[in-house]
Design an enzyme around this catalytic site. Sequence first.
Site, PDB file in Angstrom:
ATOM      1  N   GLU A 170       0.816  -1.224   0.000  1.00 16.25           N
ATOM      2  CA  GLU A 170       0.000   0.000   0.000  1.00 16.25           C
ATOM      3  C   GLU A 170       0.844   1.267   0.000  1.00 16.25           C
ATOM      4  OE1 GLU A 170      -2.977  -0.048   3.055  1.00 16.25           O
ATOM      5  OE2 GLU A 170      -3.982  -1.786   2.192  1.00 16.25           O
ATOM      6  N   GLU A 221      -4.334  -8.999   1.302  1.00 16.82           N
ATOM      7  CA  GLU A 221      -5.078  -8.738   2.554  1.00 16.82           C
ATOM      8  C   GLU A 221      -6.549  -8.889   2.247  1.00 16.82           C
ATOM      9  OE1 GLU A 221      -4.085  -5.042   4.680  1.00 16.82           O
ATOM     10  OE2 GLU A 221      -1.983  -5.482   4.251  1.00 16.82           O
TER      11      GLU A 221
HETATM   12  C1  GAL Z   1      -4.306  -2.182   5.506  1.00 19.18           C
HETATM   13  C2  GAL Z   1      -2.851  -2.189   5.887  1.00 19.18           C
HETATM   14  C3  GAL Z   1      -2.630  -2.980   7.148  1.00 19.18           C
HETATM   15  C4  GAL Z   1      -3.603  -2.569   8.198  1.00 19.18           C
HETATM   16  C5  GAL Z   1      -4.993  -2.762   7.696  1.00 19.18           C
HETATM   17  C6  GAL Z   1      -6.043  -2.394   8.722  1.00 19.18           C
HETATM   18  O1  GAL Z   1      -4.618  -1.170   4.644  1.00 19.18           O
HETATM   19  O2  GAL Z   1      -2.067  -2.728   4.862  1.00 19.18           O
HETATM   20  O3  GAL Z   1      -1.325  -2.799   7.607  1.00 19.18           O
HETATM   21  O4  GAL Z   1      -3.379  -1.240   8.510  1.00 19.18           O
HETATM   22  O5  GAL Z   1      -5.167  -1.946   6.565  1.00 19.18           O
HETATM   23  O6  GAL Z   1      -7.299  -2.494   8.167  1.00 19.18           O
END
Ligand code: GAL
Length: 801
Positions: free
Chosen positions: A439, A514
């Site tokens: 990100e 993720e």
């Molecule tokens: C993502 C990020 C993670 C964490 C997560 C929380 O955007 O890559 O490190 O912050 O969000 O929702």
Amino acid sequence: MNFLSRCILGCLGTFCILTTSFAQQNTGRKRESFNDDWKFQLGNAADVTKDANYGLAVIFSKSGKAENTAIATKFNDSAWRNVQLPHDWAVELPFVNKDNENLKDHGYRPVGGLFPQNSIGWYRKKFTVAAADSGKRFSITFDGIFRDAKVWVNGFYLGGNESGYVGFTRDITDYVSFKTPNVIVVRADATQAEGWFYEGAGIYRNVWLSTYDNLSIADDVFVHAVVTGSTANITVEATVQSQGLKPTTCSFYAEVTNSNGKFVGKTHPQQFTIAQSGSQFMKQQLTLSNVDLWSIEQPYLYHIKPIVTVEGKQVDSRDIRFGVRTVEIKADGVFLNGKFIKIKGTNNHQDHAGLGSALPDYLQYYRISLLKQMGSNAYRTSHHAPTPELLDACDSLGMLVLDEQRLLNSSPEYLDQFERLLKRDRNHPSVFLWSIGNEEGYAQTNSFGKRIAQTLLAKQVQLDPTRTSTYAADLANVYTGVNEVIPVRGFNYRQFAVAGYHKDHPTQPIIGTEMGSTLTTRGIYVKDTVTGYLPDEDITAPWWASKAEEWWPLAAKNNYWLGGFVWTGFDYRGEPTPFKWPNINSHFGLMDVCGFPKNLYYYYESWWKDEDVLHVSPHWNWKGKEGQKVNVWVNSNADDVELFLNGKSLGKKAMARNSHLEWDVTYQPGTLKAVATRNGKKISSQVKTTGEPYKIKLSPSKNVLLADGRDAVVVNVSVLDKNGLEVPDAANLIEFSCEGASIIGVGNGDPSSHEADKMDGNWKRNLFSGYCQVIIRAGNTPQKVIIKAASKNLLGAELRY
Ligand code: GAL
């Protein structure tokens, strides 16, 4: 340090890896733990007089000059605290409530620019070196210091290391004294954060002292293999280096042993003469027949030992554990040893209850085992280099790893961090894919991001041509920038855009870097914005994320999804989304910070494991709610489920794949039982109304503790009623004591608890939703260990080792 490797075959528009992998212990040379007998003191980032005079005394004007600082060999550190590494000073600090984003993200521990008095840590250790070792070389390896570390030995500066995550080694040979005790000093500066999650502070990973010959094998041995049928052609690449004063004629070869230590093959020795201060790159091969492959189910490991000899006498060797395996990553799946696997992964940060970031090695095995039991087969080291022992655990237990670089940056500093990560981790069989970043909103869609990615990818291919890379993009169907050049497209959330992206780019493999991200609090069933709790079912997700059932069914049924990594396997400190104080840790985990499963754990277990799963929630202690509706969830992979309250059927329902079942049940105390059929077999599970807490139950993670000063055991604590039923909503305060070993932390998974993780004696913790945890570290000498738990009005419990 551990090494591994594998070998790649290019296949029509796909990436195909054939592999061998290796993880290593050193023999021939000495590699000793350097974790014991350190002294520690906080410095100060805003006041030089409280920072051991650092910045006041001029120390860089002459080599070895260190007077009037804690760096001086003669400095009296008797008032400093004794600590044993790994050590995290941030987790020892009391929570501070201040409205500040950085503080919130880091779990309200007062470290960083606002807290200069807590942001510098000084470490000192005295050590002796035997005169018999004079003529040898010595180096110190730090597996990780958070962060911006500077190191001195006997007043001489050895240089610094910025990264809080990538370890470093320093040759200390020129500064070692054989006559008087030596002093190593470390100054760690945690003022600047690297992440937006809890990071810890200090020397929070292992430290090693290596003793070896002037003629040695460099750290960056690379082992890889091509597998054909049951035969593996193994290549070992190593640099033999001489720091001696004259040319030396030597021989190099490598031997392989199987998991029983039996010799199974060796390379042909090659003789060569190495110049003074010279080095010689070696590349040798051997063939293994009837090879046992490394897999998730059977993580078979071999050892390879590169050896250098002079006049027939061994002068240096390395012992690298490896596993032979093939990985192919194609647009329609990941194939491990030719077998299709769906990536069922979790993202994780590195902290654990009671310990912060300083985990004894055993905890890595404990945490990976918990994830495996859930049916997970992959782990993303979000968002940085892991500790080497995490990879050892993944190699040993059979867990694939997506190994991640901290920043998408190609400056010398970050290119060097990436290079060190690649060299350190490329021999681990568990590592199946690299990640060049996460990100990066300032770069990911523009030409900067694309060019940085190209530089990092070129480095990856140069140092590890056996694997490929992904990048975790928080982007929908967007191709410009990093995604144009990244071999495997990573999606952070935005699962709805995957089908469209695949249609537009059908040959680019896609992985959910993720996914999911349901927010839950273990054992809690109502949202409470005061305490900052969220219901423990698949109900609440942030706007950018999704519930489990919104992404997993898509990934499960479409093979253009390689699979995905849930955000996250375990709760972690910091990021208390969607709340702030009093919340101090995240709610994203399938397990809490102690590793106690939340209900969502059983959703993934149902669909990730091919074993009977049947789980009923919530618990059945709803005194005062008689006659009211309670929403009941059943997580199971059965074909159908029938629910019974006190023997009366509440109806039978068919279980849709990758889903769950719900009933609204009018509460009356008693037994709520699910009876299910799976593949024609009946299975059942129940929750029961319990009586009052009566006695403490201790559940240790293992029954043997090694007296090596490093081993640890995790003891889970619950309370039983008079009938022996665990009381799920108990909140008793439990007090702990321990003889013959040390308590090193306590926790309970409550995301809003401000109880201390660490204390000086008088260890105690409240149960949260029926559980708490105490972690014990072994002593150095074999002796009886007794762990006791007591609580007012409860029968106590004890464990003996
Ligand atoms: C993502 C990020 C993670 C964490 C997560 C929380 O955007 O890559 O490190 O912050 O969000 O929702």
